[in-house]
Structures are given as structure tokens and as C-alpha cells.
Design an enzyme around this catalytic site. Structure first.
Site: not given
Lengths: 211, 333
Positions: B53-56, B104, B219
Site C-alpha cells: 500500500g502507499s502511505g509508507h 510483507k 497502517h
């Protein structure tokens, strides 16, 4: 072949499901905030919007072709766990429904069962894990039972949708053992599962469109 | 919600435009949301792809480049990429020596990468091996859970396996190195604040001024327990002790010590935390062979940090020290 469901009926089911997801997307995201990562409503809405675009763009000759398109569209637009799970559900549903332009009640029940088996194979979830399985499995059981007892499809689908909602409600006290909610351990208890909630919406849409 | 964005739905695609503009050494496939090193595929080299996912950020796109990843698949915010993205990336980076998928351990990531590997096997001749990262000691692993999450150890694994691939090792050898890194790494995280997912528009969890979450993932999902806010030295104990008892690390062991920021914590606090971590390790006789401090695997603007310790061997240390040239990690070049 009384109670036969035509392609336009099946399409109406999917459109109805998309409308329910749109109406409940904030609630689904809210439920996911409590035990997941706050994206179930957004993700399902993105997937169902892509499905509506696919339905508007093309004619499908058979249930198999229609649900293959729906399944692949969901897999390639949702991501997360919901993409493969809902995608696999519809791919298996379509394979079981077959190369027809209409299916009878028993074939519909068998297709739902095949979809459910696909979810189990992909997600390895069992009863009581606090997942979409806990809404879908009672729905498939209720549909089989009502049809075996001689009920009409409309009545049987209403019973299936009721069973899905009961299954959804029963996820609240459960301890999550699959998916992101499982990382919370005891803290997952007391929250309704977002996946079971969207699955119950799918069964309610079926009862409304096909019943 | 106060964020520097246009529309919530456009955040990922517009950020990819920025990454491409800022880094001519990278190439971005916008329809598929895949970031490549510009010279991919590298002939004869095992290729590494990861994604999530993006945001990391900078994970994973910031780690694309010589010595690390060949491609990174960007999912929607906090949502794993879809199989098509990984399949496209797999075909594009294969230099004839096979492709390693670095995954992951989150249910969605695992399922989507599984489907991608199935499709790759069915549609292409590309040899694919997967390694799943599950280094988070906050999750009690058992037969009845999805297993431990993959967190900070992912950064160390991508660097070290990337170096092994650069040395010309085979797909099996690179995968073995990756599995060793995972087996030798343990992480634990904490949060002071929640993050806000743009599409959700409000914080993922509520947390009081005097509280903190211990054992969080990446998350914004709640952690295992909520406790009163404590001084940094006590927080460091809460993070390091469960790690040290898990592997376990022994007196005399050398480690890479990684203090990671979750996105909303400044470096001054991360260095302060590193000092506390180093003191605890010293007390236990654990030797810090190398260190890494900074925001490398983040959770949007969540404040907090995680600690990752990886037990080193001479081979792993040599691979860690090998040159790397990516937007977020660069040395020896």
C-alpha cells in the site's frame, strides 16, 4: 425451470450491490477503522464503480462471461484482501453458473456455494474467524435448505439475506483470527466485521433483484 | 483533515508524477503504478520487486535503484497492489535470472502476490520465488492468526538481498539470503498519534493526550495495548525488551540497530530514542555493528517509532555495506 434468473436479472443484482456499497461506504470504512486500516468502504466502492463501467461498456453472452468480467475487474481494481476474495467469489460463481443466458434456482444456489468455496480456498477462513465467510456461509446454507423444502426462489433468497445479516451481527463478539484484525487479538472483540457487512449487503442485493 | 493534496482519490497517482519528476534515474509506469529503475531489466541479474500500500514512503519506491529493488508496485493508500501490477513488473524486470517477490505478511499483500506468481507461472517463463517478511514481535503468532506482520525488517531485507543480487548470486541464493535476514530480524513499534487516511478524512483511531499505543503496525491499525504516555527511556524498554527475548539475542551478538520514524516524529526524537536503545543494548552486551535512524517505513503522519534489530553475520554485514544508490538509501557510490 420456474424461477429462472436471466442475465438481466443477474446484472440487476450486481448493480444493486454497487448501489448498496455506495450508500454504505462510509459505514464500511468506519467499521474497518475500528479493527483494520480504514479502507474497506473506499476499496469496495472503487471496485464496484469499475464493475459498473464494465457492465455499461459491453454485452455479455453468458453468465460465465459476465461473472468472469466482474471477478477480474474486482481483482484488478480493489487490491487488499477484498480484491482477491470478492474476485475469486465471482470467478467461481461464474464458472459454476456456466455458459447459459439463464439459470434456475438450484443452479444459482450451486453457484453461490462454488463462490463460497472459492473464498475459503483463497482466504483459508473457517467459521468463527470473523470474516465475510461468517455472513456468506449461513446464507448459502439457508438458500439450500429453503429450496430443498420447496420454497420459491424469492422466499429462499430473502431467507438467505436474513441469514447473512444474522451471521454479520454474530461477528461482533468474535475474536478475529484472519486478516489485519487478527493482529489486535482480544481488542478485535466487540466490533462488527466489515467484510461480513459487505457480504451481507451482497446477499440483500440478491434478494431484492432476484427475489 | 488538513493535508497538502488535491482530491483524496488522486493522491497516489499525483505523488507518482512527483517521484518521476524528482528522480530521472527512475521510470514510472503510470497506468500500472509501478516504479522501475530506469535501466531495468538488468541482464543476467536476479531482479527484486516489492510493493504494498502507499502511505509508507520511502518504502518501497524510494528503495528502487542499483543495489536494492528493480521495481516497486504502489497500491492504493494502505491497500496492497493488485496482481496485474506485480505481473507487469515481473515481466518488465526479468533479466533472465529470475525474479524475487518481497512480500510483507499482510493478508492482502500475500493473496495478491500469490495470484501474481500463479499468473506469472501460467503466462510467462519467468522464474519467480517469493519471500514473506514477518518480523513484528507485537503479534502473538499462532496457528489461529494470520501470523506476524512484516514491518521494519523489510527495509533491511530489501537492502541486503539487493546487494546479493548485485553480486551475481542465483535466485535461490538471493532468496536464501532474504530468508536469513527475515529469520534474524525482529521489530516492535509504537504510536503517539493516529494517522488520517485521506479517503477516510478522519483519524483512524482516537488517542488521548496522555496515552500511547504499543505494538502498532504501519497502517494506523490500533496496537496491542494502550498505556499512559511515558518518558522515552521507558518507551525504549517496552520496545527493545520484547525483541531481545524473542530471537533471542545473546551477549556478544552483533546487530544492525534500526530506529524508524512513523512519519510524524522529528529526527531529534528519533536520535534521542536511538540513544536509549543503544544504552539498553550495551547493558545486555549486544554490540551495534551498524545503525540506521530515520523515517524509512512510515504510516502517513502518524507520530511514533519502531525499533528493528537484526543479528548479523560477516556475510550479511558485507552485503549491508555494499554500494546502494536509491532515492532514500545511498552509500558507497
Amino acid at each position: 425451470m420456474s424461477d429462472a434468473v436471466t442475465l438481466s436479472g443477474l446484472t440487476a443484482w450486481i448493480r444493486g450491490f454497487a448501489a448498496l456499497i455506495d450508500a454504505h461506504k462510509e459505514e464500511l470504512t468506519q467499521l474497518d477503522s475500528a479493527i483494520g486500516d480504514a479502507d474497506h468502504g473506499t476499496n469496495m466502492d472503487r471496485g464496484m464503480t469499475a464493475v459498473l463501467a464494465a457492465l455499461d461498456g459491453d454485452e455479455y453472452p453468458s453468465s460465465a462471461a459476465l461473472f468472469k468480467k466482474i471477478g477480474m475487474t474486482l481483482v484488478s481494481s480493489i487490491g487488499g484482501a477484498s480484491g482477491p476474495l470478492y474476485g475469486t467469489f465471482f470467478l467461481r460463481f461464474g464458472s459454476a453458473a456456466g455458459d447459459n443466458d439463464a439459470i434456475d434456482a438450484e443452479a444459482l444456489a450451486a453457484a453461490l456455494r462454488a463462490g463460497l468455496d472459492g473464498v475459503v480456498a483463497r482466504g483459508k477462513a473457517e467459521a468463527g474467524d470473523k470474516t465475510m465467510y461468517d455472513a456468506l456461509a449461513p446464507a448459502a446454507d439457508a438458500l439450500d435448505k429453503e429450496l430443498a423444502a420447496g420454497a420459491g426462489l424469492g422466499h429462499a433468497l430473502q431467507a438467505a439475506a436474513d441469514a447473512a445479516e444474522k451471521g454479520r451481527d454474530a461477528t461482533t463478539p468474535m475474536l478475529a483470527r484472519k486478516g489485519r484484525a487478527s493482529y489486535l487479538g482480544e481488542r478485535s472483540v466487540g466490533h462488527q466485521d466489515p467484510g461480513a457487512t459487505s457480504a451481507a449487503l451482497m446477499m440483500r442485493a440478491a434478494a431484492s433483484a432476484l427475489g | 483533515m488538513k493535508k497538502l493534496i488535491n482530491q483524496p482519490a488522486d493522491v497516489v497517482s499525483e505523488a507518482l508524477l512527483g517521484i518521476e519528476a524528482a528522480h530521472p534515474e527512475l521510470r514510472v509506469d503510470h497506468p500500472n503504478k509501478v516504479i522501475y529503475r530506469a535501466d531495468a531489466p538488468v541482464s543476467g541479474k536476479v531482479a527484486l520487486i516489492s510493493g504494498g500500500g502507499s502511505g509508507h514512503e520511502p518504502l518501497h519506491g524510494g528503495f528502487v535503484g542499483p543495489g536494492m529493488l528493480d521495481a516497486a508496485c504502489a497500491g492504493e493508500m494502505f491497500t496492497s497492489p493488485v496482481p496485474e501490477q506485480m505481473l507487469t513488473a515481473t515481466k518488465a524486470v526479468d533479466g533472465g535470472a529470475g525474479v524475487l517477490h518481497i512480500v510483507k505478511n499482510y493478508t492482502g499483500d500475500v493473496m495478491n502476490f500469490e495470484m501474481a506468481a500463479e499468473l506469472a507461472a501460467a503466462e510467462t517463463g519467468v522464474q519467480v520465488t517469493s519471500v514473506v517478511v514477518d518480523d513484528d514481535v507485537a503479534v502473538q503468532d499462532s496457528l489461529y492468526t494470520a501470523g506476524r506482520r512484516g514491518v521494519g525488517g523489510t527495509v533491511l531485507l530489501e537492502k541486503i538481498a539487493g546487494a546479493a543480487a548485485d553480486q551475481g548470486r542465483s535466485l535461490t541464493e538471493v532468496a536464501d539470503v532474504a530468508k536469513t535476514v527475515n529469520a534474524q530480524s525482529r521489530s516492535m513499534g509504537m504510536a503517539l498519534t493516529s494517522c488520517t487516511v485521506p479517503a477516510a478524512g478522519q483519524p483512524t483511531f482516537e488517542i488521548g493526550d496522555g496515552e500511547m499505543e504499543i505494538g502498532v503496525g504501519i497502517h494506523g491499525e490500533p496496537g496491542r495495548k494502550r498505556v499512559p504516555l511515558a518518558p522515552a527511556k521507558e518507551v525504549a524498554e517496552m520496545l527493545v525488551e520484547p525483541i531481545l527475548t524473542d530471537l533471542p539475542f545473546s551477549s556478544g551478538d552483533g546487530v544492525i540497530a534500526f530506529v524508524n520514524g512513523m512519519g510524524g516524529t522529528p529526527l531529534i526524537e528519533l536520535y534521542l530514542m536511538y540513544n536509549e536503545v543503544a544504552r539498553i543494548l550495551d547493558r545486555h552486551g549486544v554490540r551495534i555493528a551498524r545503525s540506521l535512524v530515520g523515517p524509512y517505513i512510515t504510516s502517513l503522519e502518524m507520530a511514533g517509532c519502531s525499533v528493528t534489530l537484526m543479528k548479523v553475520t560477516d556475510d550479511l554485514l558485507e552485503l549491508w555495506d555494499a554500494p546502494v544508490n536509491t532515492p532514500a538509501l545511498r552509500w558507497g557510490v
